[in-house]
Scaffold this motif. Structure first.
Motif, PDB file in Angstrom:
ATOM      1  N   GLY A 115       0.808  -1.225   0.000  1.00 25.08           N
ATOM      2  CA  GLY A 115       0.000   0.000   0.000  1.00 25.08           C
ATOM      3  C   GLY A 115       0.839   1.272   0.000  1.00 25.08           C
ATOM      4  O   GLY A 115       0.694   2.121  -0.879  1.00 25.08           O
ATOM      5  N   PRO A 116       1.740   1.422   0.968  1.00 23.45           N
ATOM      6  CA  PRO A 116       2.566   2.629   0.983  1.00 23.45           C
ATOM      7  C   PRO A 116       3.444   2.767  -0.258  1.00 23.45           C
ATOM      8  O   PRO A 116       3.629   3.873  -0.762  1.00 23.45           O
TER       9      PRO A 116
ATOM     10  N   ARG B 188       2.385   6.480  -7.001  1.00 19.96           N
ATOM     11  CA  ARG B 188       1.276   7.216  -7.620  1.00 19.96           C
ATOM     12  C   ARG B 188       1.383   8.719  -7.381  1.00 19.96           C
ATOM     13  O   ARG B 188       0.908   9.515  -8.198  1.00 19.96           O
ATOM     14  N   ALA B 189       1.995   9.119  -6.275  1.00 24.01           N
ATOM     15  CA  ALA B 189       2.121  10.542  -5.948  1.00 24.01           C
ATOM     16  C   ALA B 189       3.236  11.231  -6.728  1.00 24.01           C
ATOM     17  O   ALA B 189       3.278  12.458  -6.779  1.00 24.01           O
TER      18      ALA B 189
ATOM     19  N   GLU C  30       1.199   3.963  -3.163  1.00 23.17           N
ATOM     20  CA  GLU C  30       0.780   5.355  -2.966  1.00 23.17           C
ATOM     21  C   GLU C  30       1.933   6.326  -3.200  1.00 23.17           C
ATOM     22  O   GLU C  30       1.741   7.402  -3.752  1.00 23.17           O
ATOM     23  N   ARG C  31       3.140   5.945  -2.776  1.00 25.20           N
ATOM     24  CA  ARG C  31       4.310   6.798  -3.012  1.00 25.20           C
ATOM     25  C   ARG C  31       4.570   6.936  -4.510  1.00 25.20           C
ATOM     26  O   ARG C  31       4.804   8.038  -5.010  1.00 25.20           O
TER      27      ARG C  31
END
Length: 190
Positions: free
Chosen positions: A86-87, A93-94, A90-91
């Motif tokens: 997950g992290p 994708r950001a 998300e990293r």
């Protein structure tokens, strides 16, 4: 896994036309398919509600935005555990360089499509944003020389033009963007 939706020939023709130009008005769709504009509106609304149509998006040319070099990064994450997935995603994708992230089976865990300014920018991205993290065991980089969009996505079945309601796809893949106030693209964005 999502359930497939039963689509008739009118639905298939609508989807083909909208994927080639999402800004087509209901009136123009109706004329091309041979149904009333209200029928097109009802069909597109049903296709949105059922999740077949996910939204509309604007496509940009990365080179014109100063990101003329594109690459695919194959990434191995170790240990490959849920609390890291997950992290990590998300990293990625950001990051403004990230275009698409795929979670894979096989020797690589992720495939990340990136767009950067140049080779130095790609090197910085790999070293500072990927391999600098302990969980990233390996990154393999492949430069993209050229890419092509493919024809409209339709359900599996007979490949004749009559089954889909039209001949082979024309254009360069889905044209996307906000549609006019009277068109299917005006109602929502995805």
């Amino acid at each position: 896994m999502a359930e497939s939706v039963v689509l008739d020939p009118v639905d298939l023709r609508l989807l083909r036309l909208l994927q080639n130009d999402a800004r087509t008005t209901y009136r123009d769709l109706a004329a091309q398919i041979g149904v009333a504009p209200s029928t097109c509106l009802d069909r597109v609304t049903r296709l949105r509600r059922s999740g077949v149509i996910l939204g509309h998006q604007l496509r940009l040319d990365p080179a014109k935005l100063g990101r003329g070099l594109e690459a695919l990064l194959s990434v191995q994450v170790r240990p490959h555990r849920r609390e890291l997935v997950g992290p990590f995603v998300e990293r990625i994708r950001a990051m403004p360089e990230s275009r698409t992230v795929f979670h894979l089976t096989g020797p690589d865990d992720y495939l990340v499509h990136v767009a950067v300014a140049d080779m130095a920018d790609l090197q910085r991205l790999v070293l500072d944003e990927f391999t600098a993290h302990r969980e990233v065991a390996r990154v393999e980089t492949r430069l993209i020389f050229q890419q092509w969009d493919c024809g409209p996505l339709l359900p599996p079945g007979p490949r004749s033009g009559a089954a889909a309601g039209a001949g082979p796809a024309t254009g360069h893949g889905p044209a996307v963007g906000a549609g006019p106030a009277t068109g299917p693209g005006a109602a929502e964005s995805g």
